[in-house]
Enzyme design. Structure first.
Site, PDB file in Angstrom:
ATOM      1  N   ARG A   1      -0.181   8.775   1.183  1.00 22.38           N
ATOM      2  CA  ARG A   1      -1.498   9.234   0.734  1.00 22.38           C
ATOM      3  C   ARG A   1      -1.687  10.743   0.786  1.00 22.38           C
ATOM      4  O   ARG A   1      -2.507  11.277   0.030  1.00 22.38           O
ATOM      5  CB  ARG A   1      -2.633   8.486   1.433  1.00 22.38           C
ATOM      6  CG  ARG A   1      -2.640   8.503   2.900  1.00 22.38           C
ATOM      7  CD  ARG A   1      -3.822   7.726   3.433  1.00 22.38           C
ATOM      8  NE  ARG A   1      -3.757   6.299   3.129  1.00 22.38           N
ATOM      9  CZ  ARG A   1      -4.336   5.360   3.881  1.00 22.38           C
ATOM     10  NH1 ARG A   1      -4.996   5.692   4.962  1.00 22.38           N
ATOM     11  NH2 ARG A   1      -4.249   4.105   3.554  1.00 22.38           N
TER      12      ARG A   1
ATOM     13  N   GLU B   1       0.861  -1.192   0.000  1.00 21.63           N
ATOM     14  CA  GLU B   1       0.000   0.000   0.000  1.00 21.63           C
ATOM     15  C   GLU B   1       0.890   1.232   0.000  1.00 21.63           C
ATOM     16  O   GLU B   1       2.123   1.107   0.140  1.00 21.63           O
ATOM     17  CB  GLU B   1      -0.947  -0.017   1.205  1.00 21.63           C
ATOM     18  CG  GLU B   1      -2.058  -1.048   1.049  1.00 21.63           C
ATOM     19  CD  GLU B   1      -2.977  -1.179   2.246  1.00 21.63           C
ATOM     20  OE1 GLU B   1      -2.900  -0.363   3.169  1.00 21.63           O
ATOM     21  OE2 GLU B   1      -3.774  -2.130   2.240  1.00 21.63           O
TER      22      GLU B   1
ATOM     23  N   HIS C   1     -10.522  10.685   6.245  1.00 24.14           N
ATOM     24  CA  HIS C   1     -10.441   9.244   6.497  1.00 24.14           C
ATOM     25  C   HIS C   1     -10.006   8.909   7.918  1.00 24.14           C
ATOM     26  O   HIS C   1     -10.622   8.075   8.570  1.00 24.14           O
ATOM     27  CB  HIS C   1      -9.442   8.663   5.490  1.00 24.14           C
ATOM     28  CG  HIS C   1      -9.266   7.188   5.572  1.00 24.14           C
ATOM     29  ND1 HIS C   1     -10.323   6.313   5.460  1.00 24.14           N
ATOM     30  CD2 HIS C   1      -8.157   6.419   5.732  1.00 24.14           C
ATOM     31  CE1 HIS C   1      -9.865   5.066   5.549  1.00 24.14           C
ATOM     32  NE2 HIS C   1      -8.561   5.107   5.734  1.00 24.14           N
TER      33      HIS C   1
ATOM     34  N   ARG D   1      -0.325   9.306   8.702  1.00 23.00           N
ATOM     35  CA  ARG D   1      -0.289   7.882   9.069  1.00 23.00           C
ATOM     36  C   ARG D   1       0.069   7.012   7.865  1.00 23.00           C
ATOM     37  O   ARG D   1      -0.498   7.185   6.777  1.00 23.00           O
ATOM     38  CB  ARG D   1      -1.659   7.464   9.603  1.00 23.00           C
ATOM     39  CG  ARG D   1      -1.764   6.000   9.945  1.00 23.00           C
ATOM     40  CD  ARG D   1      -3.133   5.670  10.493  1.00 23.00           C
ATOM     41  NE  ARG D   1      -4.167   5.862   9.496  1.00 23.00           N
ATOM     42  CZ  ARG D   1      -4.574   4.931   8.640  1.00 23.00           C
ATOM     43  NH1 ARG D   1      -4.032   3.730   8.642  1.00 23.00           N
ATOM     44  NH2 ARG D   1      -5.527   5.195   7.771  1.00 23.00           N
TER      45      ARG D   1
ATOM     46  N   HIS E   1      -8.140  10.255   2.513  1.00 23.51           N
ATOM     47  CA  HIS E   1      -7.831   9.086   1.678  1.00 23.51           C
ATOM     48  C   HIS E   1      -8.046   9.487   0.226  1.00 23.51           C
ATOM     49  O   HIS E   1      -9.073  10.074  -0.106  1.00 23.51           O
ATOM     50  CB  HIS E   1      -8.738   7.916   2.055  1.00 23.51           C
ATOM     51  CG  HIS E   1      -8.258   6.611   1.498  1.00 23.51           C
ATOM     52  ND1 HIS E   1      -8.299   6.319   0.156  1.00 23.51           N
ATOM     53  CD2 HIS E   1      -7.707   5.527   2.105  1.00 23.51           C
ATOM     54  CE1 HIS E   1      -7.795   5.111  -0.036  1.00 23.51           C
ATOM     55  NE2 HIS E   1      -7.429   4.602   1.135  1.00 23.51           N
TER      56      HIS E   1
HETATM   57  C1  SIN Z   1      -7.159   1.369   2.529  1.00 25.96           C
HETATM   58  O1  SIN Z   1      -7.526   0.206   2.423  1.00 25.96           O
HETATM   59  O2  SIN Z   1      -6.782   2.032   1.605  1.00 25.96           O
HETATM   60  C2  SIN Z   1      -7.199   1.990   3.876  1.00 25.96           C
HETATM   61  C3  SIN Z   1      -6.165   1.438   4.722  1.00 25.96           C
HETATM   62  C4  SIN Z   1      -5.853   2.380   5.828  1.00 25.96           C
HETATM   63  O3  SIN Z   1      -6.548   3.365   6.018  1.00 25.96           O
HETATM   64  O4  SIN Z   1      -4.847   2.153   6.485  1.00 25.96           O
END
Ligand code: SIN
Length: 563
Positions: free
Chosen positions: A305, A132, A365, A400, A259
């Site tokens: 992000r 991610e 988010h 975060r 997000h």
């Molecule tokens: C996501 O699945 O993109 C969110 C994961 C997160 O907020 O850590």
């Protein structure tokens, strides 16, 4: 902060002696991952009441798509996880906290496996690790691609329900923490009193006093203070607001994480499209199908992000369009195999991921700020502990790292659940607590209208990009709304939540105005650079006009990286 925000200690008038009393060793407020993990730990040595505002399966945890980050694969290392966490946090992570969390992560995963949690595996039965944003390694454990939170909730709530020493109160709203003071209108004074439990409102039984030797706040975030959010309706910042009213120190509240990719389709309720999808190779493109992330970051779609959210805002400003798009067409049928739930929800809106582009837009988010705690979860008030999204311990810094939040809930839930036992010999109630506030006559208030104005104002002016002129306007606007909203006395959660949203919105705005720099998720268009004099946490409590500034302890960082 305007004194109206700091005046009222309790939301409602009451006399503790006249209400039904319940007694426990530990009261846990919040039924998500942090609350459940804390309750499980605390129940090893005492009786626990676990409050969930709705039913225990409605929380940010149960909605969480992204997984749990951990250096669990033998090819990975806790040092690498630590480095990615620190780098996403742009100079504001507390090194000692980050180290403790990433080092505990593999053990927390093994514990979940022992408890029967199901994670995605390959055809040989080995756990698969996804990537991610901001992670240089594939280290995220998922369930069904993007339904990790639901499985985690199933796993933990099964254990919680089978523990005799845990009483679970669903549909129970915590109005206020109880401290040993008697005056409902306290002016500017800060409470130093020990927390003795909470006054609660149960949908079935009404108002109750729960006396506890220790109280753990795990009440989740405040995403609902924004019009566009991935958060469930329960996330109205109640934990932050009630701790602030009780006199606790709160920190880093200017840092609200947005997000980058929520489904931007009318009626879709800003459903999240997990970063795991970009981790599997999805592209971000403009309406013409052109990828744009190479102009913004070397990690492209997998940049942290805050970078991706701001890149999207920039593209939208340049193109004058309302959404960018996720392109998963090249993944073909692999998309529905890997992300069955997402595939279903996208198709529900008549979009075929194998042939259509998916419109996306950033949304609020994750609440990085919260009740300030030490590395064990102790707040500034004796008897009060905090963990999970309600808390702030410096793990996330200014941004975060993806999938560190379920992890934080597991690690700090366990820590808080353990350390509360230092209160085992404390006494709690019953004592006489009187809140004698009176209703100011302001007539009927349209609460739906107050909420929607507040949420739109926050989104437009205290969102991804901020500047002094707009923040100052919002501070004034909130002062005005507070004059007739905060002085009211409501008798149901709709009113109390609205008051909490107003307090939290004002706290975020004031802190965002104070931080005259751009760092992580906090972007000030009038101060576009990070400034060394802001390398630290802004801590606030009732009665302060300026925060207490706590610089990051760099000596710890040297110790960590040379370890
Ligand atoms: C996501 O699945 O993109 C969110 C994961 C997160 O907020 O850590």
């Amino acid at each position: 902060m305007n004194k109206i925000f700091d005046q009222r200690r309790y939301l409602i008038p009451f006399r503790s002696q006249l209400l039904p009393h319940i007694f426990t060793d530990v009261l846990v407020i919040g039924g998500g991952v942090a609350g459940m993990r804390a309750a499980l730990e605390a129940s090893e040595s005492g009786d626990v009441i676990l409050l969930a505002k709705d039913s225990s399966d409605v929380s940010s945890t149960s909605w969480a798509q992204g997984g749990i980050a951990a250096a669990h694969d033998e090819d990975d290392s806790t040092e690498a996880h630590q480095e990615d966490t620190m780098s996403a946090g742009v100079g504001l992570c507390e090194p000692e906290v980050v180290k403790a969390v990433v080092e505990d992560a593999p053990a927390r995963i093994d514990e979940l496996l022992q408890w029967g949690m199901r994670f995605d595996r390959d055809s040989d039965g080995n756990i698969t690790y996804g990537r991610e944003g901001g992670h240089h390694k594939a280290r995220i454990l998922h369930t069904d691609g993007a339904a990790t939170g639901a499985e985690l909730t199933r796993c933990l709530s099964g254990r919680v329900r089978s523990r005799e020493r845990i009483r679970l109160f669903d549909k129970c709203f915590a109005l206020d923490l109880l401290t040993a003071e008697t005056n409902g209108d306290r002016g500017q004074g800060r409470t130093e009193g020990r927390v003795l439990g909470a006054i609660t409102y149960h949908a079935r039984y009404g108002l109750q006093i729960i006396w506890a030797k220790a109280t753990i706040l795990a009440a989740g975030g405040a995403g609902r203070v924004y019009r566009e959010t991935t958060n469930p309706p329960v996330c109205t910042g109640d934990g932050l607001a009630l701790a602030y009213r009780a006199g606790a120190i709160v920190g880093d509240v200017e840092f609200m994480q947005f997000h980058p990719t929520t489904l931007y389709v009318a009626g879709a309720g800003r459903a999240l499209i997990s970063e795991a999808v970009r981790g599997e190779g999805a592209y971000l493109v403009d309406r013409r199908g052109k990828r744009f992330m190479e102009q913004y970051h070397e990690m492209m779609e997998l940049a942290p992000r805050d970078v991706v959210s701001r890149a999207i805002i920039d593209v939208l400003a340049k193109t004058q369009e309302s959404a960018v798009f996720l392109d998963v067409r090249h993944l073909g049928e692999e998309f529905s195999t890997k992300f069955p739930n997402l595939d279903k929800s996208i198709r529900y809106f008549d979009l075929d991921p194998t042939t259509d582009l998916i419109p996306v837009h950033p949304s609020a988010h994750y609440t990085i700020g919260g009740v300030w705690t030490d590395i064990e979860g102790r707040s500034s008030l004796p008897g009060l502990y905090a963990c999970g999204e309600s808390a702030c311990n410096g793990l996330h810094g200014a941004n975060r790292l993806a999938s560190n939040s379920l992890l934080e809930g597991l690690v700090f839930g366990r820590r808080a659940g353990r350390v509360v036992m230092e209160m085992a010999d404390a006494t709690s109630g019953p004592i006489q607590i009187i809140s004698d506030i009176r209703q100011d006559e302001h007539g009927e208030l349209d609460l739906v209208d107050v909420r929607s104005s507040l949420r739109s104002t926050m989104w437009r002016n205290v969102g991804i990009e901020r500047n002094a002129a707009r923040l100052t306007d919002v501070v004034d606007m909130f002062d005005f709304w507070a004059r007739y909203t905060l002085v009211n006395i409501f008798d149901d959660p709709m009113g109390w939540e609205t008051q909490n949203l107003l307090i939290v919105g004002a706290l975020i705005t004031r802190a965002a105005l104070w931080r005259q720099e751009t760092r992580g998720v906090h972007c000030r268009t009038d101060f576009l650079e990070s400034q060394t004099q802001f390398e630290g946490h802004a801590l606030w409590h009732v009665g302060l006009d300026e925060p207490i500034f706590k610089p990051i302890d760099r000596s710890q960082e040297v110790a960590v990286s040379s370890a």
